[in-house]
Design an enzyme around this catalytic site. Structure first.
Site, PDB file in Angstrom:
ATOM      1  N   GLY A  11       0.841  -1.200   0.000  1.00  0.00           N
ATOM      2  CA  GLY A  11       0.000   0.000   0.000  1.00  0.00           C
ATOM      3  C   GLY A  11       0.872   1.245   0.000  1.00  0.00           C
ATOM      4  NE  ARG A  72      -1.021  -5.091  -1.256  1.00  0.00           N
ATOM      5  CZ  ARG A  72      -1.694  -3.990  -0.886  1.00  0.00           C
ATOM      6  NH1 ARG A  72      -2.632  -3.496  -1.656  1.00  0.00           N
ATOM      7  NH2 ARG A  72      -1.419  -3.400   0.258  1.00  0.00           N
ATOM      8  CG  ASP A 103       3.064  -6.693   7.760  1.00  0.00           C
ATOM      9  OD1 ASP A 103       2.474  -6.166   6.811  1.00  0.00           O
ATOM     10  OD2 ASP A 103       2.502  -7.464   8.574  1.00  0.00           O
ATOM     11  CB  THR A 125       2.385   1.078   6.191  1.00  0.00           C
ATOM     12  OG1 THR A 125       1.014   0.901   6.573  1.00  0.00           O
ATOM     13  CG2 THR A 125       3.243   0.740   7.395  1.00  0.00           C
ATOM     14  CG  ASP A 127      -2.111   0.321   7.829  1.00  0.00           C
ATOM     15  OD1 ASP A 127      -2.980   1.173   7.596  1.00  0.00           O
ATOM     16  OD2 ASP A 127      -1.864  -0.632   7.074  1.00  0.00           O
ATOM     17  CG  ASP A 129       0.780  -2.323  10.245  1.00  0.00           C
ATOM     18  OD1 ASP A 129       1.730  -1.688   9.751  1.00  0.00           O
ATOM     19  OD2 ASP A 129       0.043  -3.065   9.572  1.00  0.00           O
ATOM     20  NE  ARG A 171      -2.323  -4.155   6.350  1.00  0.00           N
ATOM     21  CZ  ARG A 171      -1.393  -4.725   5.609  1.00  0.00           C
ATOM     22  NH1 ARG A 171      -1.693  -5.193   4.413  1.00  0.00           N
ATOM     23  NH2 ARG A 171      -0.162  -4.843   6.044  1.00  0.00           N
TER      24      ARG A 171
HETATM   25  P1  ADP Z   1       2.483  -4.218   2.629  1.00  0.00           P
HETATM   26  O1  ADP Z   1       3.928  -4.211   2.324  1.00  0.00           O
HETATM   27  O2  ADP Z   1       1.871  -2.854   2.581  1.00  0.00           O
HETATM   28  O3  ADP Z   1       2.176  -4.990   3.897  1.00  0.00           O
HETATM   29  P2  ADP Z   1       1.481  -6.513   1.060  1.00  0.00           P
HETATM   30  O4  ADP Z   1       1.202  -7.346   2.240  1.00  0.00           O
HETATM   31  O5  ADP Z   1       0.510  -6.498  -0.063  1.00  0.00           O
HETATM   32  O6  ADP Z   1       1.737  -4.983   1.420  1.00  0.00           O
HETATM   33  O7  ADP Z   1       2.897  -6.999   0.464  1.00  0.00           O
HETATM   34  C1  ADP Z   1       3.459  -6.399  -0.678  1.00  0.00           C
HETATM   35  C2  ADP Z   1       4.144  -7.435  -1.541  1.00  0.00           C
HETATM   36  O8  ADP Z   1       5.200  -8.063  -0.795  1.00  0.00           O
HETATM   37  C3  ADP Z   1       3.251  -8.602  -1.979  1.00  0.00           C
HETATM   38  O9  ADP Z   1       2.474  -8.328  -3.111  1.00  0.00           O
HETATM   39  C4  ADP Z   1       4.273  -9.682  -2.273  1.00  0.00           C
HETATM   40  O10 ADP Z   1       4.816  -9.557  -3.566  1.00  0.00           O
HETATM   41  C5  ADP Z   1       5.377  -9.400  -1.246  1.00  0.00           C
HETATM   42  N1  ADP Z   1       5.199 -10.341  -0.124  1.00  0.00           N
HETATM   43  C6  ADP Z   1       4.229 -10.357   0.818  1.00  0.00           C
HETATM   44  N2  ADP Z   1       4.345 -11.425   1.641  1.00  0.00           N
HETATM   45  C7  ADP Z   1       5.405 -12.134   1.193  1.00  0.00           C
HETATM   46  C8  ADP Z   1       6.047 -13.354   1.609  1.00  0.00           C
HETATM   47  N3  ADP Z   1       5.597 -14.051   2.651  1.00  0.00           N
HETATM   48  N4  ADP Z   1       7.126 -13.746   0.901  1.00  0.00           N
HETATM   49  C9  ADP Z   1       7.598 -13.056  -0.151  1.00  0.00           C
HETATM   50  N5  ADP Z   1       7.032 -11.900  -0.594  1.00  0.00           N
HETATM   51  C10 ADP Z   1       5.953 -11.439   0.061  1.00  0.00           C
END
Ligand code: ADP
Length: 319
Positions: A11, A72, A103, A125, A127, A129, A171
């Protein structure tokens, strides 16, 4: 290290651009080559990577969103996807990567580091968080957006003697709701970490009405559930006219606050320092106004906590 990359992922958050600017300028200051990766991990796997110059990040410190775009990617969560990304970076000769995101993005950074490609996470972010930092980049701006919106809603709430339920982002974390609740003097703050019982919220509203209050504001964190349904329940129970506003994505946009710009500049610069020392697998943050860094895996295994003293205070001030 002589060549590093930077990307924004997950995000978007106001201040990400200020962080990208800091990374690029600090790297060039130390005579490193720096590459911008477009569209997060998606672009990393596709090789959508361009060399950045001092001018590439001119005039962006004040802009919301991210000039590197964000995406994503499900494919990147797989071993093959991560291997593909590493090959693209090796083709250009990159030796380290700075990941600005939440995260989920940090999990990706941890995986690349595990596979031998050093990464540093910068918390971006709204959030707030992420453990290991008092604030994430974007939180302060989003908070101020909410405060401004709730002030406006309060005007109309008073004119029409209504109860308002305002759903805010965050979130699974209640930080935005809690801070906004305190800053806006809300009657109740409903957060995932500590749910005030419905009966207690209703009792407070009724006490307020008896005291002649013209309006009531309830701030509900999105992690608790649907604001519209909550508003309906409140109206049914209290028989007071109740309206719901879901603030939505306006909370993610806008020009970053002064605080977020400074935070982003400090954290982006620290991330470059760490890569220059040859260190990977860390996240940067700010604690007690000092720039710090932590093991990224440890942070991913720690649960974020909301400040319960502030929650208590919010309750005490809204009797
Ligand atoms: P944020 O970083 O805001 O928490 P997301 O949770 O959508 O956003 O994560 C962003 C991107 O990070 C995902 O689309 C994915 O490509 C990568 N990602 C998330 N979780 C994992 C994971 N467990 N292992 C590898 N890449 C990940």
């Amino acid at each position: 290290m002589k060549k590093i990359g930077v990307l924004t992922s997950g995000g978007d958050a106001p201040g990400m651009n200020a962080a990208v600017r800091a990374v690029v300028r600090k790297a060039i200051y130390h005579e490193l080559e720096v590459y911008g990766v477009y569209n997060g991990y998606e672009g990393l796997m596709e090789g959508n990577i361009k060399k950045m110059e001092l001018g590439s990040v001119g005039d962006i410190i004040q802009r919301g969103g991210t000039v590197l775009y964000s995406a994503r990617s499900e494919e990147f969560k797989t071993d093959e996807g991560q291997q593909k990304a590493i090959e693209q970076m090796k083709k250009i000769g990159l030796e380290g990567l700075i990941v600005i995101g939440g995260d989920g993005s940090f999990r990706g950074a941890a995986k690349l580091t595990e596979k031998g490609f050093p990464c540093i996470g910068v918390p971006g972010t709204i959030d707030n968080d992420i453990p290991g930092t008092d604030y994430t980049i974007g939180f302060d701006t989003a908070l101020n957006t909410i405060v401004d919106a709730v002030d406006k809603i309060r005007d109309t709430a008073t004119s029409h003697e209504r109860t308002y339920v305002i759903e805010v982002m965050g979130r699974d974390a209640g930080d935005l709701a809690l801070w906004a609740g305190l800053a806006n003097g809300a009657e109740s703050v409903i957060i995932p970490e500590k749910q005030e019982s419905f009966e207690s919220v209703v009792a407070k509203l009724e006490r307020g009405q008896e005291r002649g209050k013209k309006h009531s504001i309830i701030i509900l964190a999105e992690g608790v559930g649907n604001g519209v349904e909550y508003g309906k329940k409140i109206e049914e129970e209290t028989k007071m006219e109740t309206r719901v506003t879901v603030l939505g994505h306006i909370q993610r946009g806008g020009s970053p606050s002064g605080y977020d710009r400074v935070l982003a500049s400090r954290l982006g610069a620290k991330a470059v320092d760490l890569l220059m020392e040859g260190v990977g697998g860390r996240m940067v943050g700010v604690q007690n106004n000092l720039v710090v860094d932590h093991d990224i895996i440890e942070i991913l295994n720690t649960k974020h906590k909301v400040n319960m003293n502030m929650y208590e205070l919010s309750n005490q001030l809204s009797i």
